[in-house]
Design an enzyme around this catalytic site. Structure first.
Site, mmCIF file in Angstrom:
data_model
loop_
_atom_site.group_PDB
_atom_site.id
_atom_site.type_symbol
_atom_site.label_atom_id
_atom_site.label_comp_id
_atom_site.label_asym_id
_atom_site.label_seq_id
_atom_site.Cartn_x
_atom_site.Cartn_y
_atom_site.Cartn_z
ATOM 1 N N LYS A 183 10.726 45.382 14.555
ATOM 2 C CA LYS A 183 12.023 44.992 14.028
ATOM 3 C C LYS A 183 13.089 45.213 15.088
ATOM 4 O O LYS A 183 13.418 46.344 15.429
ATOM 5 C CB LYS A 183 12.378 45.830 12.797
ATOM 6 C CG LYS A 183 13.615 45.284 12.091
ATOM 7 C CD LYS A 183 14.182 46.239 11.072
ATOM 8 C CE LYS A 183 15.158 47.207 11.662
ATOM 9 N NZ LYS A 183 16.315 46.597 12.348
ATOM 10 N N GLY A 235 16.780 54.830 18.767
ATOM 11 C CA GLY A 235 18.042 54.629 18.066
ATOM 12 C C GLY A 235 18.801 55.931 17.975
ATOM 13 O O GLY A 235 18.573 56.860 18.762
ATOM 14 N N SER A 236 19.660 56.016 16.982
ATOM 15 C CA SER A 236 20.537 57.187 16.882
ATOM 16 C C SER A 236 19.772 58.404 16.348
ATOM 17 O O SER A 236 18.759 58.270 15.653
ATOM 18 C CB SER A 236 21.708 56.867 15.955
ATOM 19 O OG SER A 236 21.209 56.540 14.688
ATOM 20 N N THR A 237 20.291 59.567 16.655
ATOM 21 C CA THR A 237 19.660 60.811 16.206
ATOM 22 C C THR A 237 19.680 60.898 14.681
ATOM 23 O O THR A 237 18.701 61.337 14.062
ATOM 24 C CB THR A 237 20.361 62.011 16.872
ATOM 25 O OG1 THR A 237 20.113 61.907 18.285
ATOM 26 C CG2 THR A 237 19.831 63.337 16.380
ATOM 27 N N GLY A 240 16.995 58.734 13.406
ATOM 28 C CA GLY A 240 15.725 59.350 13.822
ATOM 29 C C GLY A 240 15.286 60.432 12.850
ATOM 30 O O GLY A 240 14.108 60.530 12.487
ATOM 31 N N GLU A 257 13.009 58.190 20.391
ATOM 32 C CA GLU A 257 13.892 58.167 21.572
ATOM 33 C C GLU A 257 15.306 58.074 21.034
ATOM 34 O O GLU A 257 15.701 57.026 20.512
ATOM 35 C CB GLU A 257 13.598 56.934 22.433
ATOM 36 C CG GLU A 257 12.233 56.928 23.078
ATOM 37 C CD GLU A 257 12.141 57.862 24.268
ATOM 38 O OE1 GLU A 257 13.128 58.557 24.594
ATOM 39 O OE2 GLU A 257 11.059 57.906 24.862
ATOM 40 N N CYS A 291 21.820 55.103 26.281
ATOM 41 C CA CYS A 291 21.430 56.422 25.757
ATOM 42 C C CYS A 291 21.585 57.516 26.801
ATOM 43 O O CYS A 291 21.954 58.632 26.491
ATOM 44 C CB CYS A 291 20.004 56.367 25.243
ATOM 45 S SG CYS A 291 18.871 55.674 26.446
ATOM 46 N N GLU A 390 28.145 61.772 20.943
ATOM 47 C CA GLU A 390 27.817 60.557 21.680
ATOM 48 C C GLU A 390 28.782 59.450 21.256
ATOM 49 O O GLU A 390 28.828 59.077 20.084
ATOM 50 C CB GLU A 390 26.374 60.132 21.361
ATOM 51 C CG GLU A 390 25.940 58.930 22.167
ATOM 52 C CD GLU A 390 24.542 58.452 21.801
ATOM 53 O OE1 GLU A 390 24.219 58.376 20.603
ATOM 54 O OE2 GLU A 390 23.767 58.154 22.729
HETATM 55 P P1 NAD Z 1 20.561 52.960 14.953
HETATM 56 O O1 NAD Z 1 19.867 54.231 14.807
HETATM 57 O O2 NAD Z 1 21.728 52.671 14.105
HETATM 58 O O3 NAD Z 1 19.570 51.739 14.739
HETATM 59 C C1 NAD Z 1 18.369 51.609 15.485
HETATM 60 C C2 NAD Z 1 17.401 50.757 14.711
HETATM 61 O O4 NAD Z 1 17.050 51.430 13.504
HETATM 62 C C3 NAD Z 1 17.940 49.394 14.281
HETATM 63 O O5 NAD Z 1 16.882 48.466 14.387
HETATM 64 C C4 NAD Z 1 18.321 49.624 12.830
HETATM 65 O O6 NAD Z 1 18.299 48.465 12.046
HETATM 66 C C5 NAD Z 1 17.246 50.584 12.375
HETATM 67 N N1 NAD Z 1 17.605 51.439 11.256
HETATM 68 C C6 NAD Z 1 18.840 51.857 10.879
HETATM 69 N N2 NAD Z 1 18.756 52.687 9.818
HETATM 70 C C7 NAD Z 1 17.433 52.808 9.517
HETATM 71 C C8 NAD Z 1 16.693 53.544 8.550
HETATM 72 N N3 NAD Z 1 17.295 54.325 7.683
HETATM 73 N N4 NAD Z 1 15.344 53.453 8.553
HETATM 74 C C9 NAD Z 1 14.703 52.681 9.456
HETATM 75 N N5 NAD Z 1 15.351 51.949 10.398
HETATM 76 C C10 NAD Z 1 16.699 52.015 10.434
HETATM 77 O O7 NAD Z 1 20.916 52.898 16.512
HETATM 78 P P2 NAD Z 1 21.716 51.791 17.294
HETATM 79 O O8 NAD Z 1 23.146 51.939 16.919
HETATM 80 O O9 NAD Z 1 21.047 50.462 17.178
HETATM 81 O O10 NAD Z 1 21.471 52.266 18.805
HETATM 82 C C11 NAD Z 1 22.242 53.192 19.410
HETATM 83 C C12 NAD Z 1 21.555 54.549 19.429
HETATM 84 O O11 NAD Z 1 20.275 54.446 20.058
HETATM 85 C C13 NAD Z 1 22.323 55.548 20.268
HETATM 86 O O12 NAD Z 1 22.367 56.784 19.619
HETATM 87 C C14 NAD Z 1 21.502 55.647 21.543
HETATM 88 O O13 NAD Z 1 21.665 56.828 22.256
HETATM 89 C C15 NAD Z 1 20.119 55.469 21.040
HETATM 90 N N6 NAD Z 1 19.258 55.032 22.134
HETATM 91 C C16 NAD Z 1 18.325 55.905 22.629
HETATM 92 C C17 NAD Z 1 17.513 55.516 23.693
HETATM 93 C C18 NAD Z 1 16.482 56.438 24.263
HETATM 94 O O14 NAD Z 1 15.592 55.973 24.966
HETATM 95 N N7 NAD Z 1 16.534 57.727 23.999
HETATM 96 C C19 NAD Z 1 17.642 54.246 24.229
HETATM 97 C C20 NAD Z 1 18.596 53.396 23.702
HETATM 98 C C21 NAD Z 1 19.388 53.804 22.634
#
Ligand code: NAD
Length: 488
Positions: A183, A235-237, A240, A257, A291, A390
């Site tokens: 996704k 994605g976000s902490t 996560g 991640e 990130c 962040e």
């Molecule tokens: P996000 O956590 O909002 O979303 C990431 C993904 O998760 C999206 O596909 C979203 O639709 C999905 N999602 C959202 N809520 C969900 C849930 N409850 N259950 C399952 N899936 C869900 O993050 P974002 O705003 O898309 O990305 C930014 C974040 O990602 C930042 O915190 C950034 O630091 C982190 N990031 C980390 C790395 C790394 O390698 N450590 C790399 C890139 C981005």
């Protein structure tokens, strides 16, 4: 004038069991440079996710089927072929990424897409190098290990490096023989959908690669589906943590991640001009939606004035511009929502620190795009909101420090631990500080370099598990021990 695009942007569909299916509900994906709708994308519901998972399950479980019968060498060739097709379509893919995400075409075309291709080729090579071991235990036993694929893997991708972060998961998942349901983020689905078309063209058997688009509800349906064995999430902490809780019921394997608030430490004995360039790239590359952005810049006190002058001078030259112009180095923030979040942090920063560059929204050619000036705050202390959280935008906090112990303590005083950098000509100091920083990656006299062969991931609340390199293979396989009785 913002550049006209050559890419044809098609409405989205779902890739399930090798076929493109229309979905029940749709949402718009927006071009952040203009605020205009690019196309409609399917918001997959849980029934549609279940269908994709069943297809992936069947492709994995059918031992007589095309995927499970395929030799490791042929699997590697197929991944390599996908990389070739991506390379053949690199200009289109780069343009789609820029249209959807707002990142400069320079980044999409020269950095993201070449690395996507490189990562897939790196893991194509791994397909034939995944093996267990024979272990000497007893004369009367033959004991060995098998490294087997985990099964069906759910890939959940963020919007900042859409196809690149997908490739970090697709490569090892497929090299190890898993099947996938992925996704992309709701803000940036276009390149993943195009990859789906190219995967069919490459000849992946039906059900091996499935793509479902949608937002958090679609993501939750993936996490909750009991037929999935592992979730690979970037994605976000906050999300996560939710995913980890959701995965607990069926004890899915999870790799996370997550976010970062990375310290970039400049000692007064550094090569100052390189460190200034590193500080600028560390925070403004990718609009700061990175990130591992070097968002906390620690500068030794005696260097402050000279360093800040040079920093602000460079930042002022780096104004946001049309992302499709090859000369642009600062693009559009991914969405209106993200722009408002960043502006909220800028307001918070103005109350507690000193704004020394930027801080405003920029309007280009009267368009409704989401552009922000590169922004720098001085006089920041490590306990301030802008130093702890962040921001995920082009906002830099500059913090003074006086000695090594103090800067190590402050650098580590943060919930995140994704990356860090040290700038000094003193090689011993560089290694000592690197060893003591709580971070998954430390750069010395550079910032942000990555390679398919080097593991990437976080300490502390930046997540766990490693992507890239040989260690990712461990996360996409199960280890089985086999005992054969050679006695009576
Ligand atoms: P996000 O956590 O909002 O979303 C990431 C993904 O998760 C999206 O596909 C979203 O639709 C999905 N999602 C959202 N809520 C969900 C849930 N409850 N259950 C399952 N899936 C869900 O993050 P974002 O705003 O898309 O990305 C930014 C974040 O990602 C930042 O915190 C950034 O630091 C982190 N990031 C980390 C790395 C790394 O390698 N450590 C790399 C890139 C981005």
């Amino acid at each position: 004038m913002l550049t006209a695009t050559k890419s044809q942007v098609k409405p989205g569909r779902l890739l399930i069991n090798g076929e493109w299916l229309e979905g029940a509900q749709h949402f718009d994906t927006i071009n952040p440079a203009t605020g205009e709708v690019l196309t409609q994308i399917v918001e997959a519901n849980s029934a549609e996710v279940d269908k994709a998972v069943s297809a992936a399950r069947k492709a994995f479980d059918d031992r007589g089927g095309a995927w499970r019968k395929m030799s490791a060498s042929d699997r590697g060739k197929l991944i390599w072929k996908l990389a070739d097709l991506l390379e053949r379509n690199i200009d289109e893919l780069a343009e789609l990424e820029t249209l959807d995400n707002g990142k400069p075409i320079f980044e999409s075309r020269q950095v993201d897409m070449p690395m996507v291709i490189d990562v897939l080729r790196y893991y194509a090579g791994w397909a034939t190098k995944i093996h267990g071991e024979t272990v000497n235990t007893f004369e009367t036993a033959f004991t060995y290990t098998l490294r087997e694929p985990v099964g069906v893997v759910g890939l959940i991708i963020p919007w900042n490096f859409p196809l690149l972060l997908a490739s970090w998961k697709i490569g090892p998942a497929l090299a190890c023989g898993n099947t996938i349901v992925m996704k992309p983020a709701e803000q940036t689905p276009l390149t993943t959908l195009r990859l789906g078309e190219l995967a069919i063209e490459a000849g992946f058997p039906a059900g091996v690669i499935n793509i479902v688009t949608g937002g958090p509800e679609t993501g939750k349906a993936i996490v909750q589906n009991p037929a999935i064995n592992k979730i690979a999430f970037t994605g976000s902490t906050a999300v996560g943590k939710e995913i980890m809780r959701g995965a607990a019921d069926s004890l899915k394997r999870v790799t996370l991640e997550l976010g970062g608030k990375s310290p970039n430490i400049v000692f007064s004995d550094a090569d100052i001009d390189s460190a200034v360039r590193g500080a600028i790239n560390g925070i403004f590359y990718g609009k700061g939606e990175v990130c591992n952005a070097g968002s906390r810049l620690f500068v030794e006190s005696k260097l402050q004035d000279e360093f800040i002058d040079k920093l602000v001078g460079r930042a002022k030259k780096m104004q946001p511009a049309d992302p499709l112009d090859p000369k642009t180095r600062l693009g559009a923030i991914v969405s209106q929502e993200q722009m408002q979040t960043v502006l909220g942090y800028i307001e918070a920063g103005k109350k507690e620190a000193q704004l020394i560059a930027g801080g405003n929204r920029v309007t280009l050619d009267g368009s409704k795009g989401f552009f922000l000036e590169p922004t720098i705050f001085g006089g920041v202390t490590n306990d301030m909101k802008i130093a702890q959280e962040e921001i995920f935008g082009p906002v830099l906090s500059v913090l003074p420090f006086d000695d090594v112990e103090q800067v190590i303590e402050q650098a580590n005083s943060n919930p995140y631990g994704l990356a860090a950098a040290v700038w000094t000509k003193d090689i011993k100091k560089a290694h000592i500080v690197s060893r003591r920083l709580q971070a998954g990656t430390v750069w010395i006299n550079t910032y942000g370099l990555m390679d398919a062969a080097l593991p990437f991931g976080g300490f502390k609340q930046s997540g766990f598990g490693r992507e890239l390199g040989m260690h990712a293979i461990e996360h996409y396989t199960e280890l089985k021990t086999v005992w054969l009785n050679l006695g009576t």
